[in-house]
Each structure stands twice: as structure tokens, then as C-alpha cells.
Design an enzyme around this catalytic site. Structure first.
Site, PDB file in Angstrom:
ATOM      1  CE  LYS A 158      -3.725  -0.189   2.475  1.00  0.00           C
ATOM      2  NZ  LYS A 158      -4.824  -0.424   3.409  1.00  0.00           N
ATOM      3  CD  GLU A 200      -2.732  -2.276   6.188  1.00  0.00           C
ATOM      4  OE1 GLU A 200      -2.967  -1.256   6.827  1.00  0.00           O
ATOM      5  OE2 GLU A 200      -3.622  -2.738   5.472  1.00  0.00           O
ATOM      6  CE1 TYR A 202      -7.548  -8.840  -0.010  1.00  0.00           C
ATOM      7  CE2 TYR A 202      -7.185 -11.101  -0.272  1.00  0.00           C
ATOM      8  CZ  TYR A 202      -7.901 -10.272  -0.647  1.00  0.00           C
ATOM      9  OH  TYR A 202      -8.881 -10.174  -1.301  1.00  0.00           O
ATOM     10  CG  HIS A 208     -14.546   0.004   3.911  1.00  0.00           C
ATOM     11  ND1 HIS A 208     -13.247   0.277   3.133  1.00  0.00           N
ATOM     12  CD2 HIS A 208     -14.936   0.895   4.416  1.00  0.00           C
ATOM     13  CE1 HIS A 208     -13.058   1.635   3.374  1.00  0.00           C
ATOM     14  NE2 HIS A 208     -14.030   2.091   4.203  1.00  0.00           N
ATOM     15  CD  GLU A 289      -7.915   5.393   3.787  1.00  0.00           C
ATOM     16  OE1 GLU A 289      -6.798   5.137   3.615  1.00  0.00           O
ATOM     17  OE2 GLU A 289      -8.922   5.299   3.278  1.00  0.00           O
ATOM     18  NE  ARG A 293     -11.695  12.535   1.278  1.00  0.00           N
ATOM     19  CZ  ARG A 293     -12.489  11.701   0.986  1.00  0.00           C
ATOM     20  NH1 ARG A 293     -13.810  11.613   0.798  1.00  0.00           N
ATOM     21  NH2 ARG A 293     -12.104  10.423   0.578  1.00  0.00           N
TER      22      ARG A 293
END
Length: 485
Positions: A158, A200, A202, A208, A289, A293
Site C-alpha cells: 500500500k 499489511e 491481506y 469495510h 485509515e 473530510r
């Protein structure tokens, strides 16, 4: 200082969303547009419109100096970056602060701290929030091979400065590492100007899950629940839901608290999202993460809470306290959002710019459409292909799925290809209806080990039965994709 005139530093549906929030708050809005967007919906709705450059983003929407100069020249005391473009660039927040313009977003130090994935991982680890087993930056493919053997294949490479699915590669064995490392580093350098990679483990059977947070400058930070954004194609979200009804309630509460803790500990201001990977096999979750925003999918949270997150963003940026406490947040029903894009699923999701000769979104109870489109609107070829976000709300998930099916059947668009038929077919899939999906489901990874559940023919939707319209995403996963961030 209350905001009186705000520069909308974005385009498309999010620019429309911000302008309408300004109208509700009695704030004047100034839209910036490229030459390609002179006749866009934001240009029509704003109190004033300024053209800041040619169509290409690098010459218009991505120019910090031009945006700040326009804000100063039009007497704006605030600037809202929306999502994408410069929304997570600390340089814009710093430039605004330097010139006395209120940035409707977090502090620049928060953007830097959470924008670099390696720094974010280190920050969150100190708070006791679980991380996916992985590494700090890996220097080269040989270094990556050592780390991969330690944490176990398959692994993800990543981009440390990454986002939007760029610079991510799945590696399943040593023999794939050298090529994958070179490709990921090149993508990261091209997209972010930084080739640094980390690794990382997998998680193949993953969901998600993200937590919406918002804070003010007085130290008040609340979470506004979680969203399930597992339906993705090439790491781009396609369908989002709130709440995450398909995982256990106790785990949802733990994920909410973990996201809330991250935001509290870094003294976060304004709207943001803390994202997690939920490992269904291990029944556990890990920090992924933080996006500093407003998110594309914020409407599903608004639908189940009754809050207006964009208005709240503007108010707290202007110095007000949050208008609600954690105890005030109540969740009601279930909401689903489908991203409608200008793409041809039966042709590998080929982007389809052009003129909308017909545009008739659905209407009715529990239906919301956020869009910049109208009949005669010309979809430009220079930007992401998002046309609209179709959002529905109902008492529970089953009813919400039924309402989304009905809304999609009533959504009429012509002149260009769109993903409306694709989304309608997704809603018909038994795996989706029962909630048995993962982040790789659309790309062919099935839990029963069978072939891709969702397949597509190579013909326009009128020539395909409903069960074959959902695109051949497994076979086309390497092709370009222009969806929104």
C-alpha cells in the site's frame, strides 16, 4: 466568527450540496468552475461564479493559489473543499489560515497526521486501537519479501501517502513481489509524488466499516454511527449503507467507540471518517485509515440521524459549538446509497461522457437524490464519472433494499450509458439481499468458492436479461475506472 460568504472549491454534486447548505444557513456562495463547467448546476445555483481555468483539474480545481486568490477577490471569509481534489491537502488548509480564510475542515496538522498512512498507523497504535498486522515502510522488494514471510501471505502493498485505491497491490507469493512492488511504487509516485510503500496482511473475507465523527474547537467530539461500504470495485465504493446491520451489534458498538476514541485523542475538529476492516472469519476489526473530510457517502448517515452534516461543518468551522451531544444522537431505520456513474458496465465500465438527453430521477417518500445533472447536461470527460447518489431510507434493511429496487426502476437517463441497470441487478442478487458480501464480492471472490456471482454480457441493458446486467467485474478488474473517491 460566523461565516457570511463561502467559496465552494469543488464541482459536481458535492458543490451543489454545499451551495444548498449555504442557502439554508443564509450564507452567500461563490462557485469556482473550470471552462468545462461554466453551465453546470453549481454555476447556476451559486450567488456568484468565477471561472478559474481550463478543463483539466491540474489547471483549475487543483490550483491552491487560484482558489485562495478567488476567495480573497470575491470577499469570501470561508472555503469548503468538498471531497477529492484538494480536500485532504494540508497546503490548502495552511494557505487559508495564512490569508485569514476559514477552512471548512480539520486543522492542517490533523490532515498531515492522518493523511500519511504510516504516521496514522503509529498514532492510532498508541491509543490501543487494533491495526492490521503489517510493517513500516518497506524499502525494496527484498525487504518486502522478508516482511511478507513474517506476517504470512497473502499481503497488501500500500502507498503510504495513498488513497482512492491507488498504489495497492495484492501479493500471494514471493514470485509476485518484485513486479507488484515496482508497479505499486510507480503508481504511488505518479498519484501522490511519494513512492513509499508499506505492507499489511491481506484480509480476504473483509467488510469495510467506517465511523462518522465530527468535532468542534471546544473539544467536543462525537461519533454519528457507522456505515458499511463493503460493496466495492477496485477499491472504489459502489453501494454504502447505514447502519452496518450485517455485523453483530456488540462489534458495531466496539467499532464506533474505537473511531470515536481516535477522533477524541487527536482533538479532531470538523467532519471526518475513521475507517476499519472487519475480518468476518476472525470476527475482529482493524484500523484502516482516517479520511479528514466529508465523505461521498455521508447522506446515509444523515438519513438515519436526521442531522445535516454539511451545515454542521460550516457552523463549527465558523466557531460555533456542535449543536448536539453524543447523547442526542439517535439512529432510526436503515439507509442505502447507490453511486450512479457515467459508465458502461457491459464494456468493462468504459467511461461515457456526453450529453444527457433525458434525466428523470425518482421521487417519493424515503428517496433522496444528490446530483448535478439535468436534461441537456453535458458530462465532461475530464473528471470522475459520478452523476448522482441515489439514497433511500426505510424502517429496516429489508424494506430499504425493496425501496432501492423500486427507485432504480423509476430512474430514467438517456443519451449516455450509466450504471443504473448494473445497480438494479446488484439489488436482485441473493448474496446482496441477505448481506453475504465482502469487499471483493463484486470482483468475483465468493464465499462458497464458486465462479463470480455477478456476471455481465457485452451488450447494452435492453439486450440483456436483468440477471446478466451486473458487470463482468472479475474479468475487467484491471481496466481503468473513473468513479468518485
Amino acid at each position: 466568527m460566523a461565516v457570511s460568504r463561502l467559496l465552494v472549491a469543488n464541482r459536481g454534486e458535492i458543490a451543489v450540496r454545499i451551495i444548498r447548505a449555504c442557502q439554508s444557513l443564509g450564507i452567500e456562495s461563490v462557485a469556482v468552475v473550470s471552462e468545462a463547467d461554466r453551465d453546470s448546476m453549481p454555476a447556476r445555483l451559486a450567488n456568484r461564479t468565477v471561472c478559474i481555468g481550463p478543463p483539466r483539474s491540474a489547471e483549475s480545481y487543483l490550483k491552491v493559489d487560484a482558489l485562495v486568490a478567488t476567495a480573497l477577490g470575491t470577499g469570501c471569509d470561508a472555503l469548503h473543499p468538498g471531497y477529492g481534489f484538494l480536500a485532504e491537502k494540508s497546503e490548502l488548509a495552511e494557505a487559508c489560515a495564512k490569508h485569514g480564510i476559514t477552512f471548512v475542515g480539520p486543522r492542517a496538522d490533523s490532515i498531515r497526521q492522518m493523511g500519511n498512512k504510516l504516521l496514522a498507523r503509529a498514532t492510532v497504535a498508541a491509543f490501543g486501537v487494533p491495526l492490521v498486522p503489517g510493517s513500516d515502510n518497506v524499502r525494496d522488494s527484498e525487504d518486502a519479501a522478508e516482511v511478507a514471510r513474517e506476517i504470512g501471505y497473502p499481503v497488501l502493498l500500500k502507498a503510504a501517502a495513498g488513497g482512492g485505491g491507488k498504489g495497492i497491490k495484492i501479493v500471494r507469493e514471493d514470485g509476485e513481489l518484485q513486479t507488484a512492488f515496482g508497479t505499486a511504487a510507480a503508481e504511488a509516485r505518479a498519484a501522490f509524488g511519494d513512492p513509499t510503500l508499506y505492507m499489511e496482511r491481506y484480509v480476504p473475507n473483509a467488510r469495510h466499516i467506517e465511523v462518522q465523527v465530527i468535532g468542534d474547537r471546544f473539544g467536543n467530539v462525537v461519533h454519528v454511527g457507522e456505515r458499511d461500504c463493503s460493496l466495492q470495485r477496485r477499491y472504489q465504493k459502489v453501494v454504502e449503507e447505514a447502519p452496518a446491520a450485517c455485523i453483530p451489534v456488540e462489534l458495531r458498538e466496539r467499532i464506533r467507540e474505537a473511531g470515536h476514541k481516535v477522533a477524541r485523542e487527536i482533538k479532531y475538529e470538523n467532519a471526518g471518517t475513521v475507517e476499519f476492516i472487519y475480518d468476518e472469519d476472525r470476527q475482529d476489526f482493524f484500523f484502516l485509515e482516517m479520511n479528514t473530510r466529508i465523505q461521498v457517502e455521508h447522506p446515509v448517515t444523515e438519513m438515519i440521524t436526521g442531522l445535516d452534516l454539511v451545515q454542521e461543518q460550516i457552523r463549527v468551522a465558523g466557531g460555533e459549538r456542535l449543536s448536539f451531544s453524543q447523547e442526542d444522537v439517535r439512529f432510526n431505520g436503515h439507509a442505502i446509497e447507490c453511486r450512479v456513474t457515467a459508465e458502461a458496465p457491459w464494456q468493462g465500465f468504459r467511461p461515457c461522457p456526453g450529453t444527457l438527453t433525458e434525466w428523470s430521477p425518482p421521487h417519493g417518500p424515503g428517496i433522496r437524490v444528490d446530483t448535478q445533472c439535468f436534461p441537456g447536461y453535458r458530462v465532461p470527460p475530464f473528471y470522475d464519472s459520478l452523476l448522482a447518489k441515489l439514497i433511500v431510507h426505510a424502517d429496516d434493511r429489508e424494506q430499504a433494499v425493496a425501496r432501492m429496487k423500486q427507485a432504480l426502476s423509476q430512474f430514467s437517463a438517456a443519451g449516455i450509458d450509466t450504471t443504473i441497470p448494473f445497480l438494479a441487478a446488484v439489488m436482485d442478487e441473493p448474496d446482496y439481499v441477505s448481506g453475504r458480501v465482502s469487499t471483493r464480492w463484486l470482483e468475483g471472490d465468493r464465499r462458497d468458492g464458486g465462479p463470480p456471482r455477478v456476471t455481465v454480457g457485452h451488450a447494452p441493458p435492453e439486450a440483456c436479461p436483468s440477471s446478466r446486467i451486473v458487470a463482468e467485474v472479475g474479468a475487467t478488474a484491471g481496466r481503468p475506472y473513473g468513479a468518485a473517491p
